[in-house]
Enzyme design. Structure first.
Site, PDB file in Angstrom:
ATOM      1  N   CYS A   1       0.454  -0.730  -0.107  1.00  0.00           N
ATOM      2  CA  CYS A   1       0.307  -0.072   0.052  1.00  0.00           C
ATOM      3  C   CYS A   1       1.161   1.193  -0.011  1.00  0.00           C
ATOM      4  O   CYS A   1       0.289   2.193  -0.625  1.00  0.00           O
ATOM      5  CB  CYS A   1      -1.227  -0.138   1.224  1.00  0.00           C
ATOM      6  SG  CYS A   1      -1.908  -1.432   1.391  1.00  0.00           S
TER       7      CYS A   1
HETATM    8  O1  KQY Z   1      -4.646  -0.882   2.019  1.00  0.00           O
HETATM    9  C1  KQY Z   1      -4.177   0.250   1.481  1.00  0.00           C
HETATM   10  N1  KQY Z   1      -3.964  -0.142   0.324  1.00  0.00           N
HETATM   11  C2  KQY Z   1      -4.624   1.943   2.193  1.00  0.00           C
HETATM   12  C3  KQY Z   1      -4.485   1.354   3.483  1.00  0.00           C
HETATM   13  C4  KQY Z   1      -5.223   2.690   3.981  1.00  0.00           C
HETATM   14  C5  KQY Z   1      -5.642   3.158   5.280  1.00  0.00           C
HETATM   15  C6  KQY Z   1      -5.190   4.330   5.585  1.00  0.00           C
HETATM   16  N2  KQY Z   1      -5.480   4.759   6.661  1.00  0.00           N
END
Ligand code: KQY
Length: 364
Positions: free
Chosen positions: A356
């Protein structure tokens, strides 16, 4: 940089698989105290470890808000490039550009509308205006033209592609009320095909239990190569995750990809459930409009949230017996890549993991 009115598919562009060669990777620097505990300091140290790990395989660029520029330059190693790149938080997989390329070696960017994982319905913070400009700036930095979708809300972590026409995503995320409630499943599928240059979308029902992104696929499944998917798994039938992973397995085992191949599924065993401690919760600022981090809340930990680099895999460690098992499984899946683990609890506490916080730029 031009903004194009056409689509990647019409123009002969497609998103390559993450396992294809990269020019490099972008990361954004964490700092917001209502998401990252203790003013973001523990998370910053972890992001440095991730950048160091990936930089042994490919060029790393870290984008930073101006107030943190000098600190980031000081903390990051010299072989990592640091640039000013304004953002609301550090999830470039989701707010960043999706790069597409054609057979002649040209590259372009897709700049999706970003609304903090659900906007005013169930978004995670407000505002998100700087995040929504990150993809355009990446297109400028890479000197490529872009496609901009003002009316389609999307995050890069909600899809994986095999680069040969197949997309995997989850119904839990892309059919959620906070993204594109005006569109039917079929219409959403058409947008994905058009802007990722794909022919087939495989819809998995669910993501990881309690994932705050409404179940992004990048936390539960990933393409190792065309025709081969890893799936986050537990054998514990009493864990709500079991039913979710089993539902996804059933879909994958009965699916064929865009080329008509059956899909091989490798189970990647999850760590034991991980919860927020009292101390961790106390380190996060409470802000109206930001998802709170409460003691005892279960986190969406998964080894599937790894980054595929040139010649390497950088995967999260959770201080769990399955850390070692995950490495063995990944090594079998990727015999020609070096498997590198990074202790990642601090990223997990922010709501995501290594995949992420990265966004690759393909080698054109
Ligand atoms: O899992 C993701 N691609 C991003 C997670 C974002 C979390 C924001 N607090």
């Amino acid at each position: 940089m031009k903004t194009l009115n056409s689509s990647p598919k019409k123009d002969g562009f497609r998103m390559p698989g993450e396992f294809d060669a990269h020019k490099g990777v972008y990361i954004l620097w964490p700092e917001r105290p209502d998401n990252w505990r203790n003013g973001g300091k523990p998370a910053q140290r972890t992001f440095v470890k991730v950048a160091e790990a990936i930089s042994q395989f490919e060029h790393v660029t870290v984008g930073v808000n101006d107030d943190q520029y000098e600190n980031a330059v000081t903390m990051l190693p010299d072989n990592v490039e640091v640039i000013e790149l304004s953002n609301n938080d550090s999830w470039i997989r989701d707010c960043g550009a999706t790069f597409v390329k054609n057979d002649k070696g040209s590259m372009r960017a897709v700049d999706w509308h970003f609304n903090s994982w659900g906007g005013l319905v169930d978004g995670l913070y407000f505002p998100w205006d700087k995040d929504d400009r990150v993809a355009q700036k990446m297109a400028e930095l890479e000197h490529v033209d872009r496609y901009r979708l003002d009316d389609f809300t999307f995050e890069g972590g909600s899809i994986h592609v095999d680069g040969e026409g197949t997309v995997i995503t989850t119904e839990e995320c892309l059919l959620s009320q906070g993204r594109n409630p005006q569109l039917s499943k079929k219409q959403i599928e058409e947008v994905l095909k058009e802007y990722l240059g794909a022919e087939k979308v495989i819809w998995l029902p669910k993501g990881i239990y309690l994932d705050e992104t409404n179940g992004h696929v990048d936390n539960i499944a990933n393409f190792v190569s065309p025709g081969h998917v890893v799936l986050a798994w537990t054998d514990d039938k009493n864990d709500p995750q079991y039913a979710a992973s089993k539902a996804d397995l059933d879909v994958l085992e009965n699916a064929t990809d865009a080329k008509g191949r059956k899909i091989k599924v490798t189970k990647l065993y999850l760590p034991k459930p991980i919860k927020i401690t009292k101390e961790e919760s106390a380190g996060v600022d409470a802000v109206d409009g930001t998802l709170p981090r409460k003691e005892g809340d279960r986190l969406a930990a998964s080894y599937v949230n790894y980054y595929t680099a040139n010649g390497g895999i950088v995967y999260p460690l959770f201080n769990d017996p399955n850390d070692k098992k995950a490495k063995e499984t990944l090594q079998k899946c990727y015999p020609d890549r070096k498997i590198v683990g990074v202790p990642a609890r601090e990223i997990l506490l922010g709501g995501g993991n290594i995949h992420c916080i990265t966004q690759q730029v393909p080698e054109a």
